[in-house]
Design a protein around this motif. Structure first.
Motif, PDB file in Angstrom:
ATOM      1  N   PRO A  63      57.354  36.551  38.865  1.00 46.19           N
ATOM      2  CA  PRO A  63      56.185  37.750  38.670  1.00 46.19           C
ATOM      3  C   PRO A  63      56.338  38.488  39.353  1.00 46.19           C
ATOM      4  N   GLU A  64      56.942  38.462  40.550  1.00 47.31           N
ATOM      5  CA  GLU A  64      56.786  39.499  41.736  1.00 47.31           C
ATOM      6  C   GLU A  64      57.997  40.580  41.074  1.00 47.31           C
ATOM      7  N   GLY A  79      57.339  28.391  25.190  1.00 46.56           N
ATOM      8  CA  GLY A  79      56.577  27.585  26.178  1.00 46.56           C
ATOM      9  C   GLY A  79      56.855  27.887  27.683  1.00 46.56           C
ATOM     10  N   GLN A  80      57.740  29.007  27.779  1.00 36.95           N
ATOM     11  CA  GLN A  80      57.902  29.399  29.182  1.00 36.95           C
ATOM     12  C   GLN A  80      57.055  31.192  29.281  1.00 36.95           C
ATOM     13  N   SER A  81      56.943  31.516  28.178  1.00 38.97           N
ATOM     14  CA  SER A  81      56.360  32.860  28.608  1.00 38.97           C
ATOM     15  C   SER A  81      54.922  32.983  29.127  1.00 38.97           C
ATOM     16  N   GLY A  82      54.251  31.829  28.808  1.00 38.70           N
ATOM     17  CA  GLY A  82      52.789  31.788  28.950  1.00 38.70           C
ATOM     18  C   GLY A  82      52.374  31.707  30.551  1.00 38.70           C
ATOM     19  N   GLN A  83      53.525  31.213  31.190  1.00 38.54           N
ATOM     20  CA  GLN A  83      52.971  31.020  32.889  1.00 38.54           C
ATOM     21  C   GLN A  83      53.166  32.360  33.463  1.00 38.54           C
ATOM     22  N   PHE A  84      53.437  33.501  32.898  1.00 36.24           N
ATOM     23  CA  PHE A  84      53.573  34.942  33.462  1.00 36.24           C
ATOM     24  C   PHE A  84      52.172  35.907  32.845  1.00 36.24           C
ATOM     25  N   LEU A  88      50.902  39.147  35.060  1.00 35.76           N
ATOM     26  CA  LEU A  88      51.159  40.353  34.558  1.00 35.76           C
ATOM     27  C   LEU A  88      50.129  41.110  34.052  1.00 35.76           C
ATOM     28  N   ALA A  89      48.819  40.500  34.600  1.00 39.59           N
ATOM     29  CA  ALA A  89      47.459  41.254  34.115  1.00 39.59           C
ATOM     30  C   ALA A  89      47.546  42.654  34.294  1.00 39.59           C
ATOM     31  N   ASP A  90      48.193  43.374  35.055  1.00 35.85           N
ATOM     32  CA  ASP A  90      48.191  44.739  35.541  1.00 35.85           C
ATOM     33  C   ASP A  90      49.243  45.652  34.832  1.00 35.85           C
ATOM     34  N   THR A  91      50.092  44.869  34.143  1.00 33.26           N
ATOM     35  CA  THR A  91      51.099  45.430  33.398  1.00 33.26           C
ATOM     36  C   THR A  91      50.712  46.074  32.189  1.00 33.26           C
TER      37      THR A  91
END
Length: 348
Positions: A63-64, A79-84, A88-91
């Motif tokens: 995320p960083e 199944g791997q995108s949801g974790q971000f 990434l709420a501010d993107t």
């Protein structure tokens, strides 16, 4: 304005195709590329055709690293995108090329994928007929976009005009797709080795098990399907690196004329740039759409069988995934829809 972009999964096929398209986009600066096991290596070691991006090094997908960009594209395994999502709420704009944000029904997610369910994002198939217009209107100003599954968008684009116009019966759909192995990703798998697929055609996910089935049903319901949407879906792996040729049939609704049937598809796509209906009696080849953001459709009316036959060809990595993502991105940002995209394929 120039938008900064980070692309995750940049060493894979979908990520590489997204990078290829974005590298020619005048409003985009590709600032960051990330990977998992390939982090720390030059991008061109894994995407040697992307010479203009030779200066980029693959970083860890965290995320960083992804934060701080105007646009983030997630080209990760299902199944791997949801974790971000939360990180990434501010993107301002996030585009998911995986399946994590496509389905609206958690039960369907559990049945076909499993694992944590994540909310559906705006579906990235602009030309798709929906109630009151097309999916394009829903993409304007979108901040979260789910790029489609390549097989799913091919079949949905094939059928949605007939469903929306009420000229076909969506309760008895049969589709058989010839697909290239790049749709399965870049991971090493024995059944995708050249020695296994050259000179052979191999069915897979037979008998209603393919993960794109609920996505197709969802699109056809959005197009106005009434009652059950039943699909017999059979993909066949064939020895071409990329491309989909989908032959889809559905019963003709009672009392519908041949002219009304053809008019349904022409009315839906007659003004579209990237989805084109061929002249009567003509049918597409995958060779004609390689490298293009184009879906070509051929339509036949089989009166003895009382069915409409739609043959669709597209490049699974372009119109099926990366091109759909870039096209949807352009719409969301208010840019010309076709920027950095082409209708022209590569031949021979």
């Amino acid at each position: 304005m120039t938008y900064s972009v980070a692309v995750s999964g940049a060493s894979g096929y979908a990520g590489g195709e997204i990078l290829r398209l974005l590298s020619a986009h005048p409003d985009i600066e590709i600032r960051t590329v990330t990977a998992h096991s390939n982090a720390g290596q030059p991008l061109v070691r894994h995407q040697p055709h992307l010479r203009s991006l030779a200066h980029l090094e693959l970083q860890d997908t965290t995320p960083e690293v992804l934060a701080g960009h105007d646009i983030v594209v997630l080209a990760l395994p299902h199944g791997q995108s949801g974790q971000f999502t939360d990180a990434l709420a501010d993107t301002p704009l996030v585009i998911d090329a995986g399946a994590d944000h496509r389905l609206t029904d958690s039960a369907e997610w559990d049945r076909f994928y499993g694992g944590d369910f994540h909310e559906a994002w705006t579906y990235g198939v602009p030309e798709l007929p929906v109630h009151g217009g097309t999916q394009r209107e829903r993409l304007v100003g979108a901040s979260r976009i789910a790029a489609p599954g390549c097989n799913a968008s091919t079949v949905a684009l094939s059928l949605a005009p007939g469903v929306a116009a009420g000229v076909i019966d969506a309760s008895d759909i049969v589709t058989v797709l010839a697909v290239g192995p790049s749709g399965a990703g870049k991971s090493l798998k024995t059944n995708l080795l050249a020695s296994e697929i050259l000179g052979s055609a191999n069915p897979y996910a037979v008998g209603g098990t393919h993960r794109h089935i609920p996505e197709i049903r969802q699109s056809l319901v959005a197009a106005g399907a009434v009652g059950d949407v039943r699909i017999s879906f059979t993909p066949v792996l064939v020895p071409m690196s990329r491309g989909i040729l989908a032959t889809t049939t559905a019963p003709i609704a009672p009392g519908v004329s041949d002219a009304e049937i053809r008019a349904a598809w022409l009315d839906a796509y007659g003004d579209e740039t990237f989805v084109q209906v061929l002249d009567e009696g003509e049918f597409p080849r995958t060779a004609d759409v390689l490298g293009a953001n184009t879906a070509l459709l051929g339509l036949a009316i089989d009166r003895p069988a009382n069915r409409v036959v739609i043959v669709a060809a597209l490049d699974n990595l372009v119109k099926g995934t990366a091109g759909a993502a870039v096209q949807s991105m352009n719409i969301a940002l208010g840019l010309p829809e076709g920027r950095a995209l082409t209708v022209n394929g590569v031949a021979p």
